[in-house]
Design an enzyme around this catalytic site. Structure first.
Site, PDB file in Angstrom:
ATOM      1  N   MET A   1       0.840  -1.185   0.000  1.00 28.21           N
ATOM      2  CA  MET A   1       0.000   0.000   0.000  1.00 28.21           C
ATOM      3  C   MET A   1       0.883   1.245   0.000  1.00 28.21           C
ATOM      4  O   MET A   1       1.685   1.431   0.916  1.00 28.21           O
ATOM      5  CB  MET A   1      -0.898  -0.011   1.232  1.00 28.21           C
ATOM      6  CG  MET A   1      -1.911  -1.151   1.204  1.00 28.21           C
ATOM      7  SD  MET A   1      -2.808  -1.312   2.746  1.00 28.21           S
ATOM      8  CE  MET A   1      -3.784   0.157   2.719  1.00 28.21           C
ATOM      9  N   CYS A  93      -4.829   0.085  -9.177  1.00 24.02           N
ATOM     10  CA  CYS A  93      -4.859   1.418  -8.568  1.00 24.02           C
ATOM     11  C   CYS A  93      -5.919   2.285  -9.258  1.00 24.02           C
ATOM     12  O   CYS A  93      -5.921   2.423 -10.484  1.00 24.02           O
ATOM     13  CB  CYS A  93      -3.479   2.074  -8.662  1.00 24.02           C
ATOM     14  SG  CYS A  93      -3.488   3.713  -7.912  1.00 24.02           S
ATOM     15  N   ASN A 198      -9.093 -10.358  -1.808  1.00 23.42           N
ATOM     16  CA  ASN A 198      -8.768  -9.104  -1.120  1.00 23.42           C
ATOM     17  C   ASN A 198      -9.980  -8.176  -1.094  1.00 23.42           C
ATOM     18  O   ASN A 198     -10.736  -8.090  -2.048  1.00 23.42           O
ATOM     19  CB  ASN A 198      -7.583  -8.424  -1.837  1.00 23.42           C
ATOM     20  CG  ASN A 198      -7.331  -7.004  -1.346  1.00 23.42           C
ATOM     21  OD1 ASN A 198      -7.452  -6.048  -2.108  1.00 23.42           O
ATOM     22  ND2 ASN A 198      -6.997  -6.852  -0.078  1.00 23.42           N
ATOM     23  N   ARG A 222      -6.050  -2.441   4.509  1.00 23.51           N
ATOM     24  CA  ARG A 222      -6.217  -1.406   5.529  1.00 23.51           C
ATOM     25  C   ARG A 222      -6.327  -1.938   6.944  1.00 23.51           C
ATOM     26  O   ARG A 222      -5.870  -1.291   7.886  1.00 23.51           O
ATOM     27  CB  ARG A 222      -7.431  -0.536   5.175  1.00 23.51           C
ATOM     28  CG  ARG A 222      -7.163   0.328   3.946  1.00 23.51           C
ATOM     29  CD  ARG A 222      -8.438   0.859   3.354  1.00 23.51           C
ATOM     30  NE  ARG A 222      -9.300  -0.229   2.904  1.00 23.51           N
ATOM     31  CZ  ARG A 222     -10.521  -0.057   2.440  1.00 23.51           C
ATOM     32  NH1 ARG A 222     -11.038   1.139   2.375  1.00 23.51           N
ATOM     33  NH2 ARG A 222     -11.229  -1.093   2.021  1.00 23.51           N
TER      34      ARG A 222
HETATM   35  C1  LIG Z   1      -3.714   4.446   0.959  1.00 30.07           C
HETATM   36  C2  LIG Z   1      -3.789   3.209   0.115  1.00 30.07           C
HETATM   37  C3  LIG Z   1      -2.721   2.872  -0.682  1.00 30.07           C
HETATM   38  C4  LIG Z   1      -2.774   1.724  -1.471  1.00 30.07           C
HETATM   39  N1  LIG Z   1      -1.696   1.417  -2.253  1.00 30.07           N
HETATM   40  C5  LIG Z   1      -1.715   0.270  -2.989  1.00 30.07           C
HETATM   41  C6  LIG Z   1      -0.588  -0.109  -3.754  1.00 30.07           C
HETATM   42  O1  LIG Z   1       0.430   0.575  -3.818  1.00 30.07           O
HETATM   43  N2  LIG Z   1      -0.668  -1.276  -4.443  1.00 30.07           N
HETATM   44  C7  LIG Z   1      -1.789  -2.089  -4.397  1.00 30.07           C
HETATM   45  O2  LIG Z   1      -1.809  -3.142  -5.015  1.00 30.07           O
HETATM   46  N3  LIG Z   1      -2.854  -1.731  -3.680  1.00 30.07           N
HETATM   47  C8  LIG Z   1      -2.850  -0.585  -2.973  1.00 30.07           C
HETATM   48  N4  LIG Z   1      -3.938  -0.249  -2.225  1.00 30.07           N
HETATM   49  C9  LIG Z   1      -5.118  -1.134  -2.216  1.00 30.07           C
HETATM   50  C10 LIG Z   1      -5.027  -2.151  -1.101  1.00 30.07           C
HETATM   51  O3  LIG Z   1      -3.883  -2.962  -1.266  1.00 30.07           O
HETATM   52  C11 LIG Z   1      -6.257  -3.068  -1.075  1.00 30.07           C
HETATM   53  O4  LIG Z   1      -6.357  -3.736  -2.303  1.00 30.07           O
HETATM   54  C12 LIG Z   1      -7.541  -2.315  -0.819  1.00 30.07           C
HETATM   55  O5  LIG Z   1      -7.381  -1.348   0.197  1.00 30.07           O
HETATM   56  C13 LIG Z   1      -8.670  -3.284  -0.438  1.00 30.07           C
HETATM   57  O6  LIG Z   1      -8.267  -4.140   0.600  1.00 30.07           O
HETATM   58  P1  LIG Z   1      -8.577  -3.825   2.152  1.00 30.07           P
HETATM   59  O7  LIG Z   1     -10.076  -3.688   2.280  1.00 30.07           O
HETATM   60  O8  LIG Z   1      -8.027  -5.021   2.882  1.00 30.07           O
HETATM   61  O9  LIG Z   1      -7.897  -2.547   2.464  1.00 30.07           O
HETATM   62  C14 LIG Z   1      -3.916   0.896  -1.454  1.00 30.07           C
HETATM   63  C15 LIG Z   1      -4.994   1.239  -0.630  1.00 30.07           C
HETATM   64  C16 LIG Z   1      -4.948   2.378   0.134  1.00 30.07           C
HETATM   65  C17 LIG Z   1      -6.136   2.712   1.001  1.00 30.07           C
END
Ligand SMILES: Cc1cc2nc3c(=O)[nH]c(=O)nc-3n(C[C@H](O)[C@H](O)[C@H](O)COP(=O)(O)O)c2cc1C
Length: 315
Positions: A1, A93, A198, A222
């Site tokens: 992230m 993204c 995910n 997150r």
């Molecule tokens: C601030 C932020 C930065 C993120 N950066 C990336 C990233 O660099 N690469 C990526 O694959 N996903 C990125 N994501 C997405 C997360 O990896 C994830 O797929 C998404 O938040 C859903 O999963 P969660 O509900 O467990 O957070 C980002 C999400 C957030 C909120």
């Protein structure tokens, strides 16, 4: 992230049981242009779990070149305590700045280009003996992930992470794990690597929904920011699913996190960057606003540590 999964945080996740961690997304273009800040994102330090480096871009040749540079360590500022465990391609993204360049989730609008990127990166990974993986969403504004996943698997993806939202949904409403099942079903008759579920995983129960739907792994985003203990609970079914760490555990995690960041980035930057990160660990606790205030005013490691040590949440 991006902005979060730096080395210090990945180390924490590994210490609680994450099998591997993925770097912040790294611009393939910037890496091939020798950008010093970008090289920093690809740093792998001692004590981390296996680290997969994630790249983003839109040009197959540039993506392949970036994968080559990362895997051979042949770029200025390269610093690896252990070699990268693989290369992951970001096709998920949703941020305007990225998709307006045709990168990230915009690649889901152009499956041919996405497949060329996948094949080019896979070829490089194969030469280096590491897996090539890809992460994407359900689609741009509707669900195309079953067909898109097949295309990526056929182009060489050895692992696919599916964030169960479309690009149009950004980060809300809730992710739809039943979509992961539809993608897992679509991959069943071809030789595809594991599907990683995910989206909104915060507990063993929410992880299990993905696993029951045919995902072989789950990826946590997150939820890990404030609750890295989640990795331990996922691995230890004997722990209550809603267990929360003690105040002592939280404090010691915050202190070791800031110490780690300061060691890596120096005191001034380390303390500054740790303020908002520490806030995640105490989020929701009564009186956490008072600690956040003190941390926001801390400049030295000593001020930061004494604020944490002295803090007592309101009863
Ligand atoms: C601030 C932020 C930065 C993120 N950066 C990336 C990233 O660099 N690469 C990526 O694959 N996903 C990125 N994501 C997405 C997360 O990896 C994830 O797929 C998404 O938040 C859903 O999963 P969660 O509900 O467990 O957070 C980002 C999400 C957030 C909120």
């Amino acid at each position: 992230m991006a902005g979060f999964t730096d080395a210090a945080f990945r180390r924490i996740c590994g210490s609680f049981g994450a099998d591997y961690a993925v770097s912040e997304m790294i611009s393939a273009v910037a890496l091939t242009r020798d950008d010093a800040k970008t090289a920093e994102l690809a740093k792998i330090t001692p004590g981390e779990p296996p680290v997969v480096l994630q790249i983003f871009g839109r040009d197959p040749a540039v993506m392949a070149r970036a994968a080559e540079l990362l895997l051979s360590g042949d770029y200025r500022g390269c610093s690896y305590a252990a070699p990268p465990a693989g290369i992951d391609i970001n096709m998920g993204c949703p941020v305007r700045k990225i998709v307006s360049n045709g990168e990230g989730s915009a690649l889901m609008l152009d499956p041919d280009r996405a497949a060329r990127i996948m094949a080019a990166v896979r070829e490089v990974c194969e030469r280096h003996g590491v897996p090539a993986s890809v992460k994407f969403r359900l689609g741009w504004d509707s669900e195309i992930s079953p067909a898109f996943a097949r295309r990526m698997a056929e182009a060489g993806a050895q692992k696919i992470t599916l964030h169960c939202r479309t690009r149009a949904q950004m980060y809300a409403p809730s992710a739809d794990p039943s979509a992961a099942k539809r993608t897992a079903d679509a991959l069943r008759d071809i030789a595809a690597g594991p599907l990683v579920g995910n989206g909104d995983i915060t507990s063993r129960r929410t992880a299990q929904v993905y696993l029951d739907g045919g995902c072989r792994e789950v990826a946590i985003g997150r939820a890990a920011l404030g609750d890295p203990w989640l990795f331990r609970r996922l691995k230890h079914p004997e722990e209550p699913d809603d267990a929360r760490p003690s105040l002592g555990e939280i404090k010691s995690l915050v202190l070791s996190f800031v110490a780690d960041v300061v060691r890596e980035k120096g005191e001034e930057r380390g303390v500054r960057e740790s303020r908002s990160r520490a806030a995640y660990f105490i989020k929701g606790m009564r009186g956490s606003a008072a600690l956040r205030d003190r941390l926001n005013r801390a400049v030295t490691m000593e001020q930061f540590a004494s604020a944490v040590e002295a803090w007592e949440p309101e009863p």
